[in-house]
Design a protein around this motif. Structure first.
Motif, PDB file in Angstrom:
ATOM      1  N   TYR A 229       0.833  -1.285  -0.070  1.00 54.56           N
ATOM      2  CA  TYR A 229      -0.054   0.224   0.094  1.00 54.56           C
ATOM      3  C   TYR A 229       0.932   1.198  -0.059  1.00 54.56           C
ATOM      4  O   TYR A 229       0.503   2.333   0.252  1.00 54.56           O
ATOM      5  N   TYR A 232      -0.698   4.511  -1.568  1.00 55.31           N
ATOM      6  CA  TYR A 232      -1.391   5.257  -0.782  1.00 55.31           C
ATOM      7  C   TYR A 232      -0.987   5.581   0.652  1.00 55.31           C
ATOM      8  O   TYR A 232      -1.633   7.018   1.042  1.00 55.31           O
ATOM      9  N   ALA A 236      -1.242   9.803   1.444  1.00 63.46           N
ATOM     10  CA  ALA A 236      -1.800  10.202   2.922  1.00 63.46           C
ATOM     11  C   ALA A 236      -0.734  10.927   3.701  1.00 63.46           C
ATOM     12  O   ALA A 236      -1.174  11.946   4.362  1.00 63.46           O
ATOM     13  N   GLY A 357      -6.043  -4.144   3.681  1.00 67.96           N
ATOM     14  CA  GLY A 357      -7.216  -3.518   3.404  1.00 67.96           C
ATOM     15  C   GLY A 357      -8.525  -3.662   4.349  1.00 67.96           C
ATOM     16  O   GLY A 357      -9.159  -2.532   4.866  1.00 67.96           O
ATOM     17  N   LEU A 360      -7.379  -1.095   7.285  1.00 68.93           N
ATOM     18  CA  LEU A 360      -7.642   0.237   6.806  1.00 68.93           C
ATOM     19  C   LEU A 360      -8.979   0.788   6.883  1.00 68.93           C
ATOM     20  O   LEU A 360      -9.385   1.559   7.492  1.00 68.93           O
ATOM     21  N   VAL A 361      -9.982  -0.208   6.400  1.00 73.59           N
ATOM     22  CA  VAL A 361     -11.295  -0.119   6.416  1.00 73.59           C
ATOM     23  C   VAL A 361     -11.788   0.048   7.967  1.00 73.59           C
ATOM     24  O   VAL A 361     -12.669   0.953   8.344  1.00 73.59           O
ATOM     25  N   THR A 363     -10.011   1.044  10.652  1.00 72.31           N
ATOM     26  CA  THR A 363      -9.484   2.260  11.217  1.00 72.31           C
ATOM     27  C   THR A 363      -9.574   3.487  10.484  1.00 72.31           C
ATOM     28  O   THR A 363      -8.994   4.456  10.920  1.00 72.31           O
ATOM     29  N   ASN A 365      -8.656   4.251   7.364  1.00 69.70           N
ATOM     30  CA  ASN A 365      -7.617   4.619   6.767  1.00 69.70           C
ATOM     31  C   ASN A 365      -6.565   5.132   7.648  1.00 69.70           C
ATOM     32  O   ASN A 365      -5.801   6.143   7.180  1.00 69.70           O
ATOM     33  N   ASP A 366      -6.102   4.642   8.579  1.00 71.94           N
ATOM     34  CA  ASP A 366      -5.312   5.220   9.569  1.00 71.94           C
ATOM     35  C   ASP A 366      -3.894   4.206   9.532  1.00 71.94           C
ATOM     36  O   ASP A 366      -3.495   3.188   9.797  1.00 71.94           O
ATOM     37  N   TYR A 367      -2.834   4.898   8.685  1.00 74.64           N
ATOM     38  CA  TYR A 367      -1.876   4.335   7.925  1.00 74.64           C
ATOM     39  C   TYR A 367      -1.002   4.008   9.262  1.00 74.64           C
ATOM     40  O   TYR A 367      -0.122   3.070   8.963  1.00 74.64           O
TER      41      TYR A 367
END
Length: 397
Positions: A229, A232, A236, A357, A360-361, A363, A365-367
């Motif tokens: 990822y 992405y 971010a 995935g 991220l869903v 959270t 999208n908390d990378y």
């Protein structure tokens, strides 16, 4: 031992992995995006999952067949050369595919054929490299992997507008490299006389072998959560649009690969008899590096992580491959067993995008959470490998 073998392994590994970087990384996604712009993500996911599933089944089988082969060209050469010729033909055909179904079928054929080369090529080290020289051989082989994937990605990116020509060029490179390897490093007509084949269950009754598999599986899973990822993550952390983020991601990956090659060269020098200690140390550094972007969530933090983790990963690959070969229960089954051990890399690479995935869903999208989870998995890998009790070279068994 002739130094030429190390360079031959580097060249063969580089050419083989350039196929993965170019075809799986750039050309197939580009073809699918052209064939189905609206549904490209789902189509690519199905294609890659299907090809990986076929490869998971066939890779150990290819290794086992090469173990049992007795020909005047040796055990490994028929598969290395035959796989290259078959893959080259399939690559040229894939370059002409225009529909999603045709592209998917093409890659589902090409990937197993590349593994028909890879399994026996991995086993060449077990066949011909003395235990004391395994770290150096692993360093050359690992450097070939890193440079090949990066080089293939760059070349494919520059030639993506002429897909047919790109595939034809890759096919020529693959055949030339594998035939050249076979001519330079002629195989024995038969395997080592002292080797005794072991039944599957007896071979994998080895606790240490299972631990090495599990440790690599967990580490690759953790590391791949982030690398899969990366585009992405860059978007971010930098708020850059997709085109700009793509360029930044390429530079970050390039730095990581350069540092990995440096680490592999370092590993070839410093990794001696204590493989497990170096694997634990390298895993610990990778785990610590993964924490950096979680607390320093910008491009600088990501760059520092890429550099540190790259060097540590190079050392890790060198020591881990050497340990795997050390622990093989029988050189007569090295192709089969290395094929199974190779699944510790293939399977987590397949699972990581789905797991990432879901994280991220859940959270929003908390990378940063993704980096923390990756770090936890890598540290867990170090804990698993620390339980390995034996590092006795297989040749002394």
């Amino acid at each position: 031992m002739p130094r030429r073998l190390f360079w031959s392994l580097l060249g063969a590994s580089l050419a083989l992995n350039a196929m993965y970087g170019a075809v799986a990384g750039i050309l197939v996604p580009a073809q699918i995006a052209t064939a189905d712009p609206a549904g490209k993500e789902a189509a690519l996911a199905v294609t890659m999952t299907a090809s990986s599933a076929v490869t998971v089944v066939l890779r150990p089988v290819f290794g086992m067949l090469s173990d049992r082969t007795r020909s005047r060209f040796g055990r490994r050469t028929p598969y290395i050369v035959g796989g290259a010729i078959g893959a080259a033909i399939a690559l040229v055909a894939l370059g002409q595919a225009t529909s999603v179904v045709a592209i998917a079928i093409g890659w589902i054929v090409v990937q197993p054929l590349l593994n028909l080369i890879e399994g026996p090529l991995d086993a060449v080290m077990a066949d011909r490299v003395r235990p004391a020289s395994l770290p150096r051989a692993s360093a050359f082989y690992g450097a070939g992997i890193a440079i090949g994937v990066a080089g293939g990605t760059v070349v494919a990116g520059a030639t993506v507008s002429a897909v047919g020509a790109a595939y034809s060029g890759l096919a020529v490179v693959l055949v030339f490299a594998m035939v050249g390897f076979a001519l330079l490093e002629r195989d024995r007509p038969r395997g080592p006389a002292a080797s005794v084949s072991l039944p599957w269950r007896r071979a994998w009754a080895s606790r240490d072998l299972r631990l090495v598999f599990a440790a690599r599986f967990v580490l690759v899973l953790g590391h791949q959560l982030v690398l899969g990822y990366l585009l992405y993550v860059v978007m971010a952390f930098t708020s850059a649009p997709v085109d700009e983020a793509g360029g930044i991601s390429s530079r970050v990956i390039g730095l990581h690969i350069v540092c990995l090659v440096v680490g592999a060269a370092l590993g070839g020098v410093v990794v001696k008899g204590h493989r497990v200690r170096w694997i634990i140390a390298a895993s610990g550094v990778i785990g610590a590096a993964l924490i950096i972007p979680a607390v320093w969530s910008d491009l600088t933090g990501l760059t520092v992580y890429a550099a540190i983790a790259g060097v540590a990963r190079g050392v890790y690959l060198t020591a881990d491959l050497a340990l795997m070969i050390d622990l093989l229960p029988s050189r007569a089954d090295s192709g089969r067993d290395l094929g199974v051990l190779g699944l510790a890399t293939t399977l987590p690479q397949t699972l990581a995008p789905t797991i990432a995935g879901l994280v991220l869903v859940s959270t929003a999208n908390d990378y940063e959470v993704l980096f923390v989870l990756a770090s936890v998995l890598v540290f867990a890998s170090a804990g698993v490998i620390s339980r390995v009790r034996s590092s006795v070279p297989s040749s002394s068994r």
